[in-house]
Design a protein around this motif. Sequence first.
Motif, PDB file in Angstrom:
ATOM      1  N   SER A   1       6.633  10.776  -4.983  1.00 42.72           N
ATOM      2  CA  SER A   1       6.651  10.687  -6.446  1.00 42.72           C
ATOM      3  C   SER A   1       6.982   9.283  -6.947  1.00 42.72           C
ATOM      4  CB  SER A   1       7.663  11.690  -7.009  1.00 42.72           C
ATOM      5  OG  SER A   1       8.956  11.394  -6.538  1.00 42.72           O
ATOM      6  N   ARG A   2       7.329   8.395  -6.071  1.00 43.45           N
ATOM      7  CA  ARG A   2       7.667   7.021  -6.498  1.00 43.45           C
ATOM      8  C   ARG A   2       6.498   6.082  -6.237  1.00 43.45           C
ATOM      9  NH1 ARG A   2      13.160   7.401  -3.411  1.00 43.45           N
ATOM     10  NH2 ARG A   2      14.045   9.133  -4.537  1.00 43.45           N
ATOM     11  N   GLN A   3       6.608   5.242  -5.194  1.00 46.68           N
ATOM     12  CA  GLN A   3       5.572   4.242  -4.927  1.00 46.68           C
ATOM     13  C   GLN A   3       4.380   4.800  -4.181  1.00 46.68           C
ATOM     14  OE1 GLN A   3       8.717   4.044  -3.342  1.00 46.68           O
ATOM     15  NE2 GLN A   3       9.455   1.957  -3.474  1.00 46.68           N
ATOM     16  N   GLY A   4       4.505   5.961  -3.617  1.00 42.65           N
ATOM     17  CA  GLY A   4       3.455   6.537  -2.774  1.00 42.65           C
ATOM     18  C   GLY A   4       3.992   6.688  -1.367  1.00 42.65           C
ATOM     19  N   MET A   5       3.521   7.707  -0.670  1.00 43.99           N
ATOM     20  CA  MET A   5       4.120   7.990   0.628  1.00 43.99           C
ATOM     21  C   MET A   5       3.491   7.237   1.778  1.00 43.99           C
ATOM     22  SD  MET A   5       3.136  11.861   1.555  1.00 43.99           S
ATOM     23  CE  MET A   5       1.546  12.545   1.264  1.00 43.99           C
ATOM     24  N   TYR A   6       2.389   6.521   1.557  1.00 41.93           N
ATOM     25  CA  TYR A   6       1.746   5.774   2.638  1.00 41.93           C
ATOM     26  C   TYR A   6       2.018   4.282   2.489  1.00 41.93           C
ATOM     27  CZ  TYR A   6      -0.826  10.135   3.015  1.00 41.93           C
ATOM     28  OH  TYR A   6      -1.155  11.456   3.134  1.00 41.93           O
ATOM     29  N   ALA A   7       2.196   3.620   3.631  1.00 39.79           N
ATOM     30  CA  ALA A   7       2.407   2.172   3.614  1.00 39.79           C
ATOM     31  C   ALA A   7       1.857   1.564   4.895  1.00 39.79           C
ATOM     32  CB  ALA A   7       3.888   1.843   3.485  1.00 39.79           C
ATOM     33  N   VAL A   8       1.329   0.351   4.770  1.00 41.38           N
ATOM     34  CA  VAL A   8       0.948  -0.456   5.928  1.00 41.38           C
ATOM     35  C   VAL A   8       1.922  -1.610   5.976  1.00 41.38           C
ATOM     36  CG1 VAL A   8      -0.822  -1.919   6.953  1.00 41.38           C
ATOM     37  CG2 VAL A   8      -1.480   0.197   5.811  1.00 41.38           C
ATOM     38  N   ILE A   9       2.573  -1.760   7.126  1.00 41.08           N
ATOM     39  CA  ILE A   9       3.610  -2.767   7.291  1.00 41.08           C
ATOM     40  C   ILE A   9       3.184  -3.716   8.400  1.00 41.08           C
ATOM     41  CG2 ILE A   9       6.040  -3.134   7.866  1.00 41.08           C
ATOM     42  CD1 ILE A   9       6.501  -0.280   6.723  1.00 41.08           C
ATOM     43  N   GLY A  10       3.299  -5.021   8.137  1.00 33.71           N
ATOM     44  CA  GLY A  10       2.914  -6.034   9.102  1.00 33.71           C
ATOM     45  C   GLY A  10       3.948  -6.231  10.185  1.00 33.71           C
ATOM     46  N   MET A  11       3.629  -7.111  11.122  1.00 32.58           N
ATOM     47  CA  MET A  11       4.491  -7.375  12.271  1.00 32.58           C
ATOM     48  C   MET A  11       5.862  -7.894  11.853  1.00 32.58           C
ATOM     49  SD  MET A  11       3.897 -10.001  15.439  1.00 32.58           S
ATOM     50  CE  MET A  11       2.614  -9.090  16.253  1.00 32.58           C
ATOM     51  N   ASP A  12       5.909  -8.650  10.771  1.00 32.86           N
ATOM     52  CA  ASP A  12       7.165  -9.244  10.310  1.00 32.86           C
ATOM     53  C   ASP A  12       7.980  -8.303   9.420  1.00 32.86           C
ATOM     54  OD1 ASP A  12       5.417  -9.230   8.218  1.00 32.86           O
ATOM     55  OD2 ASP A  12       5.686 -11.335   7.672  1.00 32.86           O
ATOM     56  N   GLY A  13       7.493  -7.085   9.209  1.00 31.61           N
ATOM     57  CA  GLY A  13       8.214  -6.115   8.390  1.00 31.61           C
ATOM     58  C   GLY A  13       7.824  -6.127   6.926  1.00 31.61           C
ATOM     59  N   GLN A  14       6.893  -6.986   6.557  1.00 23.96           N
ATOM     60  CA  GLN A  14       6.452  -7.074   5.169  1.00 23.96           C
ATOM     61  C   GLN A  14       5.497  -5.917   4.852  1.00 23.96           C
ATOM     62  OE1 GLN A  14       4.309 -10.624   4.268  1.00 23.96           O
ATOM     63  NE2 GLN A  14       4.225 -10.200   2.082  1.00 23.96           N
ATOM     64  N   ILE A  15       5.706  -5.288   3.717  1.00 24.17           N
ATOM     65  CA  ILE A  15       4.822  -4.215   3.284  1.00 24.17           C
ATOM     66  C   ILE A  15       3.550  -4.847   2.727  1.00 24.17           C
ATOM     67  CG2 ILE A  15       4.511  -2.287   1.696  1.00 24.17           C
ATOM     68  CD1 ILE A  15       7.544  -1.847   1.844  1.00 24.17           C
ATOM     69  N   LEU A  16       2.422  -4.589   3.412  1.00 24.82           N
ATOM     70  CA  LEU A  16       1.151  -5.169   3.006  1.00 24.82           C
ATOM     71  C   LEU A  16       0.488  -4.361   1.891  1.00 24.82           C
ATOM     72  CD1 LEU A  16      -0.218  -6.003   6.561  1.00 24.82           C
ATOM     73  CD2 LEU A  16       1.027  -7.496   4.996  1.00 24.82           C
ATOM     74  N   LYS A  17       0.661  -3.041   1.934  1.00 23.86           N
ATOM     75  CA  LYS A  17       0.077  -2.176   0.911  1.00 23.86           C
ATOM     76  C   LYS A  17       0.827  -0.854   0.921  1.00 23.86           C
ATOM     77  CE  LYS A  17      -3.612  -1.137  -1.751  1.00 23.86           C
ATOM     78  NZ  LYS A  17      -3.904  -1.770  -2.986  1.00 23.86           N
ATOM     79  N   ARG A  18       1.056  -0.303  -0.253  1.00 26.83           N
ATOM     80  CA  ARG A  18       1.712   0.998  -0.395  1.00 26.83           C
ATOM     81  C   ARG A  18       0.960   1.767  -1.468  1.00 26.83           C
ATOM     82  NH1 ARG A  18       6.628   3.035   0.804  1.00 26.83           N
ATOM     83  NH2 ARG A  18       7.550   1.041   1.323  1.00 26.83           N
ATOM     84  N   GLY A  19       0.847   3.084  -1.284  1.00 27.22           N
ATOM     85  CA  GLY A  19       0.159   3.862  -2.297  1.00 27.22           C
ATOM     86  C   GLY A  19       0.169   5.351  -2.023  1.00 27.22           C
ATOM     87  N   HIS A  20      -0.513   6.066  -2.918  1.00 26.42           N
ATOM     88  CA  HIS A  20      -0.581   7.520  -2.846  1.00 26.42           C
ATOM     89  C   HIS A  20      -1.783   7.998  -2.037  1.00 26.42           C
ATOM     90  CE1 HIS A  20       2.630   8.015  -5.786  1.00 26.42           C
ATOM     91  NE2 HIS A  20       2.077   7.019  -6.457  1.00 26.42           N
ATOM     92  N   ASP A  21      -2.833   7.178  -1.930  1.00 25.83           N
ATOM     93  CA  ASP A  21      -4.059   7.556  -1.237  1.00 25.83           C
ATOM     94  C   ASP A  21      -4.161   6.770   0.069  1.00 25.83           C
ATOM     95  OD1 ASP A  21      -6.639   8.784  -0.906  1.00 25.83           O
ATOM     96  OD2 ASP A  21      -7.514   6.858  -1.497  1.00 25.83           O
ATOM     97  N   LEU A  22      -4.227   7.468   1.203  1.00 22.93           N
ATOM     98  CA  LEU A  22      -4.226   6.812   2.510  1.00 22.93           C
ATOM     99  C   LEU A  22      -5.435   5.911   2.700  1.00 22.93           C
ATOM    100  CD1 LEU A  22      -2.949   6.415   5.287  1.00 22.93           C
ATOM    101  CD2 LEU A  22      -4.189   8.441   6.055  1.00 22.93           C
ATOM    102  N   LYS A  23      -6.618   6.355   2.304  1.00 20.54           N
ATOM    103  CA  LYS A  23      -7.824   5.539   2.504  1.00 20.54           C
ATOM    104  C   LYS A  23      -7.747   4.232   1.722  1.00 20.54           C
ATOM    105  CE  LYS A  23     -10.862   9.248   3.826  1.00 20.54           C
ATOM    106  NZ  LYS A  23     -12.107   9.962   3.629  1.00 20.54           N
ATOM    107  N   THR A  24      -7.172   4.267   0.549  1.00 22.78           N
ATOM    108  CA  THR A  24      -6.994   3.050  -0.243  1.00 22.78           C
ATOM    109  C   THR A  24      -6.008   2.113   0.436  1.00 22.78           C
ATOM    110  OG1 THR A  24      -7.398   4.310  -2.259  1.00 22.78           O
ATOM    111  CG2 THR A  24      -6.360   2.163  -2.520  1.00 22.78           C
ATOM    112  N   VAL A  25      -4.944   2.648   0.974  1.00 24.25           N
ATOM    113  CA  VAL A  25      -3.928   1.839   1.647  1.00 24.25           C
ATOM    114  C   VAL A  25      -4.507   1.214   2.916  1.00 24.25           C
ATOM    115  CG1 VAL A  25      -1.695   1.962   2.833  1.00 24.25           C
ATOM    116  CG2 VAL A  25      -2.013   3.153   0.677  1.00 24.25           C
ATOM    117  N   LEU A  26      -5.366   1.939   3.627  1.00 24.55           N
ATOM    118  CA  LEU A  26      -5.934   1.434   4.881  1.00 24.55           C
ATOM    119  C   LEU A  26      -6.940   0.302   4.671  1.00 24.55           C
ATOM    120  CD1 LEU A  26      -6.430   4.751   6.868  1.00 24.55           C
ATOM    121  CD2 LEU A  26      -4.662   3.018   7.188  1.00 24.55           C
TER     122      LEU A  26
END
Length: 114
Positions: free
Chosen positions: A77-102
């Motif tokens: 209900s907040r930022q979205g339950m899916y996230a892609v996180i890089g090697m350094d721990g930085q969040i590259l993308k977060r959202g509600h739709d997995l295909k959009t995040v990927l």
Amino acid sequence: MNVVTPTPFPRASTPEQVSFDRAELGAILAVYGRMVAAGEWRDYGISCLREIAVFSIFRRTAEHPLYRIEKRPRLRSRQGMYAVIGMDGQILKRGHDLKTVLRVLEKALIRPVD
């Protein structure tokens, strides 16, 4: 009078475990397969924990993951339950739709042609 006999092996309450469903794994493995075919990635690992499910992507097996795809239902209900996180721990993308995040991972496949 009803007498309840105790069971010899009472059922222990198992902690709820977060995991990727079939559709989510299909979307993740589609991107993963394209990157393997391009020679970018070679291995992956899946962790299903109490509050988070993680799909880790490796260039080689004995390394830290290049990317982590995380599913955190508590953030639905907040930022979205899916996230892609890089090697350094930085969040590259977060959202509600997995295909959009990927999509952030597919940008690595686009290269200029010499």
